[in-house]
Design a protein around this motif. Structure first.
Motif, PDB file in Angstrom:
ATOM      1  N   GLY A   1      12.684  -5.234 108.199  1.00 53.30           N
ATOM      2  CA  GLY A   1      12.107  -4.468 109.390  1.00 53.30           C
ATOM      3  C   GLY A   1      10.967  -3.835 109.147  1.00 53.30           C
TER       4      GLY A   1
ATOM      5  N   ASN B   1       9.539  -7.913 116.731  1.00 54.45           N
ATOM      6  CA  ASN B   1       9.031  -6.562 116.644  1.00 54.45           C
ATOM      7  C   ASN B   1       8.180  -6.139 117.958  1.00 54.45           C
TER       8      ASN B   1
ATOM      9  N   PRO C   1      17.654  -9.092 121.025  1.00 53.95           N
ATOM     10  CA  PRO C   1      18.733  -9.633 120.220  1.00 53.95           C
ATOM     11  C   PRO C   1      19.702 -10.461 120.822  1.00 53.95           C
TER      12      PRO C   1
ATOM     13  N   ARG D   1      17.214 -13.326 116.628  1.00 52.83           N
ATOM     14  CA  ARG D   1      18.010 -12.196 115.937  1.00 52.83           C
ATOM     15  C   ARG D   1      17.216 -10.879 116.009  1.00 52.83           C
ATOM     16  N   ARG D   2      15.742 -10.914 115.747  1.00 53.84           N
ATOM     17  CA  ARG D   2      14.968  -9.735 115.710  1.00 53.84           C
ATOM     18  C   ARG D   2      13.567 -10.070 116.402  1.00 53.84           C
TER      19      ARG D   2
END
Length: 556
Positions: A18, A41, A53, A38-39
């Protein structure tokens, strides 16, 4: 700033990524093996507002990115992906362009790093456009300069402009008389020429462009104001129009009008500037072609007075002549001849054959002066010595550094024969071929003209019986080098032999025979100017030349 490769390595090397991709200046998406996000930024969230997400990638990113992920990483019906992932894909996001780089993790997830490639792409596109334009201008210059014909230059200009700059183009030349020469071409058509009696002020900026003023920006021109004579048949509605001058050498060469249809984008500033660059090359070519045409016309007019004349009808005497300049591509030189027929029956006709020192145009200019001076002295033609003295003085007064040799021949029909008076001024003496084949040299000699203040000459008088001829020639005949070894003079002996074989022939046949033999002797070798004139007392009646002009055979 960490490089893209280092950031990718760190992503692969730790489970807690992260901090790495949140600090990355690039948008980053982590997509699991099932195709769900999933992720993402903060940069990715700003770029793709719908990303969150658990969302399916195909629902939150452009189709080109989702398709790339599907092809490279999602399993197909056989449970396997398509193979190795693509190294990178490029596509638009809004008005920007991004390059997306994938990195696969051991758990099957994929990290997509997106790099803004807009500026690089714009620079590459601009470079490509400039290279294409440079290549086009080079090609256009070659095509435009390959011809010095004005109409062809206008055709090339219209064709290139229509196919590379617009949907249609019109090239308008300055007014000639009451009309403007124009050439029109469409993108898929061929140039068409016309001469239009139109008012250029009907087209905004056209009258000014024809006078060489700077062009009016296309955004200031209402395309609906274009008159019908500017728009090609079947073109449709005009969407945008450019009018630009065609600059010439000192004076405008014309104007170029470019048209685009209404379904095309309008001309932008860059395209207008490029059109002016093209117009500058086209204008230079058209101006050069126009200047060449004007000079060629002037040269043709002046050359008419320098070219060997047609022989005139002289009752009872045959005349024939031949001329060949030293360079076959030239039309004039230093050798010349003239035949001045008598103005009254029973008077003498004057024949002049001469050779000016030198070759080419400079010699031809002096040739013209001599011929004009002799023409003015025709009232005194019964006195050869006086004519030559006056000509010599005229040449000395003109400060010419060249001199000339001449032979004068006065001919008149007397009781079936032709009486000749022959006077040489530094020139090879004429040769006379009798009816029995004997060849005699006229007993005349003298000093050349234009060199010394005083000249002396001697005149020879003789008569030609029917079938007999007198040949006047320049030294280009006898000094022609050729033969088996290519360096032997033709010489007077060969000329005498040739004339002996021409006994009884008409004047034209004698001239052609001499010219043929000398040409064969020369082959392809270099030679001086050559001129020859034959004067013949005809046998019986001969056909007259039509209208008093022709090869020089006349009635007895």
């Amino acid at each position: 700033m960490e490089s893209f490769a280092k950031a990718s390595d760190r992503t692969r090397g730790t489970d807690d990524t992260g901090a790495v991709w949140e600090a990355a200046p690039y948008p980053v998406l982590v997509v699991d093996a099932g195709g769900a996000v999933r992720r993402a930024n903060h940069a990715a969230g700003a770029l793709f507002p719908a990303v969150r997400p658990g969302a399916r990638l195909a629902d939150v990113v452009p189709q080109w990115l989702a398709a790339a992920h599907h092809r490279g990483f999602l399993p197909h019906q056989d449970g396997h992906g398509t193979g190795a992932p693509p190294p990178a894909v490029i596509g638009p996001v809004g008005d920007r362009t991004y390059e997306a780089h994938p990195t696969r993790h051991e758990d099957g997830s994929v990290v997509w790093w997106l790099v803004d490639d807009t500026d690089h792409r714009l620079a590459s596109d601009a470079l490509r456009v400039e290279r294409e334009r440079t290549a086009f201008l080079a090609e256009a210059s070659n095509l435009l300069l390959s011809s010095l014909n004005l109409e062809r230059c206008m055709d090339v200009t219209a064709r290139l402009a229509a196919r590379h700059l617009a949907d249609a183009a019109m090239v308008i030349a300055p007014r000639s008389g009451r009309r403007h020469p124009v050439t029109v071409c469409t993108m898929d058509g061929e140039p068409r020429r016309a001469r239009l009696g139109v008012d250029p002020s009907d087209v905004p900026g056209l009258a000014e462009a024809l006078q060489g003023f700077p062009p009016v920006p296309s955004r200031w021109i209402d395309p609906d104001s274009a008159p019908d004579w500017v728009v090609p048949d079947g073109f449709g509605r005009v969407g945008s129009m450019v009018v630009t001058p065609l600059p010439g050498h000192g004076v405008p060469a014309g104007a170029l009008v470019l048209l685009r249809r209404s379904d095309r984008t309008s001309f932008n500033d860059s395209e207008e500037i490029f059109a002016r660059l093209f117009a500058a090359r086209a204008g230079a070519a058209m101006s050069a072609a126009r200047l060449y045409a004007e000079q060629a016309s002037i040269t043709e007019i002046l050359m008419r007075e320098l070219l060997p004349p047609r022989l005139h009808h002289v009752d009872g005497v045959e005349f024939a002549a031949g001329y060949r300049p030293s360079a076959d591509e030239e039309r004039i030189g230093g050798d010349f001849y003239d035949v001045h027929p008598a103005s009254v029956d029973g008077q003498e006709s004057l024949v002049v054959l001469g050779d000016v020192c030198g070759k080419g145009l400079e010699a031809a200019v002096l040739t013209g002066k001599i011929r004009n001076t002799l023409h003015a002295l025709l009232p005194m033609a019964d006195d050869h010595q006086r004519v030559l003295r006056l000509l010599n003085g005229a040449l000395l007064d003109s400060h010419h550094t060249r001199f000339a040799t001449l032979v004068l021949a006065s001919a008149v029909r007397r009781s079936g024969n032709v009486r000749l008076r022959l006077t040489s001024a530094g020139h090879p003496a004429p040769l006379i071929v009798r009816a029995d084949g004997r060849v005699e040299e006229a007993d005349t000699k003298g000093m050349l003209v234009g060199a010394l203040p005083r000249i002396e000459t001697r005149t020879h008088t003789t008569e030609l019986a029917p079938g007999e001829s007198c040949l006047l020639f320049t030294d280009g005949i006898t000094e022609a080098r050729g033969g088996p070894l290519g360096d032997e003079l033709f010489g007077e002996d060969r000329l005498r032999t040739a004339l002996a074989e021409c006994a009884g022939m008409p004047a034209e046949a004698i001239v052609e025979r001499v010219r043929m033999l000398v040409s064969e002797w020369l082959g392809t070798g270099r030679h001086d100017d050559m001129a020859v004139v034959a004067i013949t007392a005809p046998r019986g009646a001969h056909l007259s030349a039509v209208g008093g002009h022709g090869p020089g055979r006349f009635t007895a």
